[in-house]
Scaffold this motif. Sequence first.
Motif, PDB file in Angstrom:
ATOM      1  N   LEU A  86     -14.244  -4.555 -11.023  1.00 45.02           N
ATOM      2  CA  LEU A  86     -14.739  -5.325  -9.883  1.00 45.02           C
ATOM      3  C   LEU A  86     -13.646  -6.215  -9.313  1.00 45.02           C
ATOM      4  CD1 LEU A  86     -17.027  -6.415  -8.064  1.00 45.02           C
ATOM      5  CD2 LEU A  86     -17.533  -8.067  -9.874  1.00 45.02           C
ATOM      6  N   VAL A  87     -12.967  -6.960 -10.193  1.00 51.11           N
ATOM      7  CA  VAL A  87     -11.885  -7.840  -9.743  1.00 51.11           C
ATOM      8  C   VAL A  87     -10.762  -7.021  -9.106  1.00 51.11           C
ATOM      9  CG1 VAL A  87     -10.089  -9.438 -10.516  1.00 51.11           C
ATOM     10  CG2 VAL A  87     -12.409  -9.650 -11.416  1.00 51.11           C
ATOM     11  N   THR A  88     -10.449  -5.881  -9.706  1.00 53.74           N
ATOM     12  CA  THR A  88      -9.393  -5.018  -9.166  1.00 53.74           C
ATOM     13  C   THR A  88      -9.803  -4.440  -7.813  1.00 53.74           C
ATOM     14  OG1 THR A  88      -8.828  -4.401 -11.444  1.00 53.74           O
ATOM     15  CG2 THR A  88      -7.875  -3.078  -9.688  1.00 53.74           C
ATOM     16  N   THR A  89     -11.082  -4.085  -7.675  1.00 49.99           N
ATOM     17  CA  THR A  89     -11.580  -3.563  -6.399  1.00 49.99           C
ATOM     18  C   THR A  89     -11.450  -4.591  -5.294  1.00 49.99           C
ATOM     19  OG1 THR A  89     -13.167  -2.111  -7.521  1.00 49.99           O
ATOM     20  CG2 THR A  89     -13.579  -2.599  -5.212  1.00 49.99           C
ATOM     21  N   ILE A  90     -11.857  -5.827  -5.575  1.00 50.66           N
ATOM     22  CA  ILE A  90     -11.773  -6.885  -4.563  1.00 50.66           C
ATOM     23  C   ILE A  90     -10.312  -7.181  -4.225  1.00 50.66           C
ATOM     24  CG2 ILE A  90     -12.224  -9.331  -4.121  1.00 50.66           C
ATOM     25  CD1 ILE A  90     -14.787  -9.044  -5.779  1.00 50.66           C
ATOM     26  N   ALA A  91      -9.461  -7.276  -5.266  1.00 48.67           N
ATOM     27  CA  ALA A  91      -8.032  -7.524  -5.025  1.00 48.67           C
ATOM     28  C   ALA A  91      -7.407  -6.399  -4.217  1.00 48.67           C
ATOM     29  CB  ALA A  91      -7.302  -7.685  -6.360  1.00 48.67           C
ATOM     30  N   GLY A  92      -7.792  -5.147  -4.556  1.00 52.91           N
ATOM     31  CA  GLY A  92      -7.273  -4.006  -3.803  1.00 52.91           C
ATOM     32  C   GLY A  92      -7.709  -4.041  -2.345  1.00 52.91           C
ATOM     33  N   GLY A  93      -8.966  -4.433  -2.095  1.00 46.37           N
ATOM     34  CA  GLY A  93      -9.452  -4.544  -0.721  1.00 46.37           C
ATOM     35  C   GLY A  93      -8.694  -5.594   0.075  1.00 46.37           C
ATOM     36  N   LEU A  94      -8.408  -6.734  -0.570  1.00 44.09           N
ATOM     37  CA  LEU A  94      -7.649  -7.794   0.099  1.00 44.09           C
ATOM     38  C   LEU A  94      -6.228  -7.334   0.422  1.00 44.09           C
ATOM     39  CD1 LEU A  94      -8.822 -10.837  -2.063  1.00 44.09           C
ATOM     40  CD2 LEU A  94      -9.539 -10.275   0.269  1.00 44.09           C
ATOM     41  N   LEU A  95      -5.593  -6.646  -0.519  1.00 43.14           N
ATOM     42  CA  LEU A  95      -4.241  -6.139  -0.277  1.00 43.14           C
ATOM     43  C   LEU A  95      -4.238  -5.078   0.823  1.00 43.14           C
ATOM     44  CD1 LEU A  95      -2.894  -5.880  -3.943  1.00 43.14           C
ATOM     45  CD2 LEU A  95      -2.204  -7.522  -2.182  1.00 43.14           C
ATOM     46  N   LEU A  96      -5.267  -4.237   0.834  1.00 42.32           N
ATOM     47  CA  LEU A  96      -5.362  -3.225   1.893  1.00 42.32           C
ATOM     48  C   LEU A  96      -5.547  -3.879   3.259  1.00 42.32           C
ATOM     49  CD1 LEU A  96      -7.480  -0.239   0.508  1.00 42.32           C
ATOM     50  CD2 LEU A  96      -5.163  -0.168   1.409  1.00 42.32           C
ATOM     51  N   GLY A  97      -6.297  -4.990   3.285  1.00 41.55           N
ATOM     52  CA  GLY A  97      -6.452  -5.723   4.539  1.00 41.55           C
ATOM     53  C   GLY A  97      -5.121  -6.217   5.065  1.00 41.55           C
ATOM     54  N   LYS A  98      -4.270  -6.748   4.175  1.00 40.33           N
ATOM     55  CA  LYS A  98      -2.938  -7.206   4.573  1.00 40.33           C
ATOM     56  C   LYS A  98      -2.070  -6.027   5.019  1.00 40.33           C
ATOM     57  CE  LYS A  98      -2.844 -11.383   1.717  1.00 40.33           C
ATOM     58  NZ  LYS A  98      -2.758 -12.281   2.889  1.00 40.33           N
ATOM     59  N   PHE A  99      -2.214  -4.905   4.321  1.00 42.44           N
ATOM     60  CA  PHE A  99      -1.475  -3.694   4.683  1.00 42.44           C
ATOM     61  C   PHE A  99      -1.880  -3.213   6.082  1.00 42.44           C
ATOM     62  CE2 PHE A  99      -1.543   0.996   4.776  1.00 42.44           C
ATOM     63  CZ  PHE A  99      -0.196   1.274   4.584  1.00 42.44           C
ATOM     64  N   TYR A 267      -7.676   3.826   0.103  1.00 41.15           N
ATOM     65  CA  TYR A 267      -8.966   3.352  -0.400  1.00 41.15           C
ATOM     66  C   TYR A 267      -9.584   4.383  -1.340  1.00 41.15           C
ATOM     67  CZ  TYR A 267     -12.287  -0.451   0.543  1.00 41.15           C
ATOM     68  OH  TYR A 267     -13.044  -1.579   0.461  1.00 41.15           O
ATOM     69  N   PHE A 268      -9.536   5.645  -0.920  1.00 41.15           N
ATOM     70  CA  PHE A 268     -10.120   6.722  -1.720  1.00 41.15           C
ATOM     71  C   PHE A 268      -9.357   6.906  -3.024  1.00 41.15           C
ATOM     72  CE2 PHE A 268     -10.621  11.223  -2.870  1.00 41.15           C
ATOM     73  CZ  PHE A 268     -12.006  11.299  -2.914  1.00 41.15           C
ATOM     74  N   LEU A 269      -8.030   6.917  -2.952  1.00 39.44           N
ATOM     75  CA  LEU A 269      -7.213   7.084  -4.156  1.00 39.44           C
ATOM     76  C   LEU A 269      -7.405   5.901  -5.109  1.00 39.44           C
ATOM     77  CD1 LEU A 269      -3.916   8.458  -2.555  1.00 39.44           C
ATOM     78  CD2 LEU A 269      -5.683   9.737  -3.784  1.00 39.44           C
ATOM     79  N   MET A 270      -7.568   4.705  -4.547  1.00 43.14           N
ATOM     80  CA  MET A 270      -7.828   3.535  -5.374  1.00 43.14           C
ATOM     81  C   MET A 270      -9.153   3.692  -6.123  1.00 43.14           C
ATOM     82  SD  MET A 270      -8.144  -0.482  -4.184  1.00 43.14           S
ATOM     83  CE  MET A 270      -9.770  -0.275  -3.424  1.00 43.14           C
ATOM     84  N   SER A 271     -10.152   4.255  -5.466  1.00 40.38           N
ATOM     85  CA  SER A 271     -11.448   4.477  -6.110  1.00 40.38           C
ATOM     86  C   SER A 271     -11.316   5.457  -7.272  1.00 40.38           C
ATOM     87  CB  SER A 271     -12.458   5.013  -5.087  1.00 40.38           C
ATOM     88  OG  SER A 271     -12.678   4.077  -4.060  1.00 40.38           O
ATOM     89  N   LEU A 272     -10.531   6.515  -7.080  1.00 44.81           N
ATOM     90  CA  LEU A 272     -10.308   7.473  -8.158  1.00 44.81           C
ATOM     91  C   LEU A 272      -9.612   6.811  -9.349  1.00 44.81           C
ATOM     92  CD1 LEU A 272      -9.099  10.650  -6.197  1.00 44.81           C
ATOM     93  CD2 LEU A 272     -11.409  10.103  -6.960  1.00 44.81           C
ATOM     94  N   ALA A 273      -8.623   5.954  -9.058  1.00 40.56           N
ATOM     95  CA  ALA A 273      -7.893   5.277 -10.133  1.00 40.56           C
ATOM     96  C   ALA A 273      -8.802   4.316 -10.892  1.00 40.56           C
ATOM     97  CB  ALA A 273      -6.698   4.522  -9.541  1.00 40.56           C
ATOM     98  N   LEU A 274      -9.637   3.563 -10.170  1.00 35.41           N
ATOM     99  CA  LEU A 274     -10.543   2.622 -10.818  1.00 35.41           C
ATOM    100  C   LEU A 274     -11.590   3.350 -11.657  1.00 35.41           C
ATOM    101  CD1 LEU A 274     -11.028   0.056  -7.916  1.00 35.41           C
ATOM    102  CD2 LEU A 274      -9.902  -0.357 -10.110  1.00 35.41           C
ATOM    103  N   ALA A 275     -12.084   4.477 -11.148  1.00 36.45           N
ATOM    104  CA  ALA A 275     -13.036   5.277 -11.926  1.00 36.45           C
ATOM    105  C   ALA A 275     -12.398   5.759 -13.222  1.00 36.45           C
ATOM    106  CB  ALA A 275     -13.525   6.465 -11.095  1.00 36.45           C
TER     107      ALA A 275
END
Length: 348
Positions: A86-99, A267-275
């Motif tokens: 969960l924490v990694t998902t939120i952090a990843g979303g924030l970083l993607l927003g900056k990207f 976003y999709f690749l991040m989901s695969l990694a988190l899974a």
Amino acid sequence: MINKTIYLLAAVTVGGIFAWLKVPAGWLLGSILAGIICSFFIIKLYLPNKLFNVVLAIIGGNIGLMLRPEQFLNYQALILPFLLTLVTTIAGGLLLGKFLKRFSNLNHNTAFFCCLPGGASEVIALSHKYGANEQIVAAFHTTRITLFVLVIPLVVGMNVSVIGQQNLLLNSSVLLQAIWAILILLVITVATLFFSQKFTFPGASLFFAIGLGFTGHILFPSIEVPGFIMGMAQAIMGAIIGIRFDRQSLLQLKSIGGISAVTLLIYFLMSLALATIFFLLTPIDWFTSLLGIVAAGAAEMASTAAALNLDAAMVATLQMARVLALFLALPFLIKLFAEKNQTQKSEG
């Protein structure tokens, strides 16, 4: 009204054909494709939110009726891995927003709200208040959910053997049992709609439906709803999802440029990694982990799990926990990461 009825019947029919052809999660995928085709090439329709809530109650009630008490024994071991993802998902979303902000012409808050992982309706509703382009945010989340709900059931379904449910009504006894099961599901649906209106929070309909369905299972352990009921509910859900993705959404993303496609791919690749991380840290299989962790909608992923005979209750629990956690964290995330001058301008 006539156009909407014809559309829903057509979408359910296409979903049924896909299921008959044994396409993975065919009811859902077939109706989504029918919705996209209708939206792009025939007519744009707007289906009421109440219809989605009814379908959500039916699907959640069905999942609850399939629950077994021993399944809850596995949940305690999932808490720490879930919090990590969960924490990694939120952090990843924030970083993607900056990207997205760095490589596009979007303002800071629009990129920020585009990449928040989940709770799409809440995020879209808040985005305008904080100076974001609401249309861009809606288009991004609509595309993300549509893409994930189209691709992930295929990925999972092509790797999971599905045992077809035998729900043919061969005699009067089986027919009476089916009618009785449908009546119980109807009661659960009505009760779910009542409670979700009285107590509103993200994922309320699914939460109450699964809880009431589980209660129904405790009271009537042998109850089994015919498979086509779940299938038709999935098809209507797919019809609602598909019709939302239209030319306007595509044009909005096109205005951002190719970086929108790159962001969605990451976003999709991040989901695969988190899974994969969740799978390695828990006794849960990878496909159930994927459906439970990916930010693609609790109802859609739980429905897919049910269609593929995976642990739909666990998927729904993980998805609802993510949405609720994001909802609770959203005020803090906005305070910390939203650009203040845009917020002040919109408030003024």
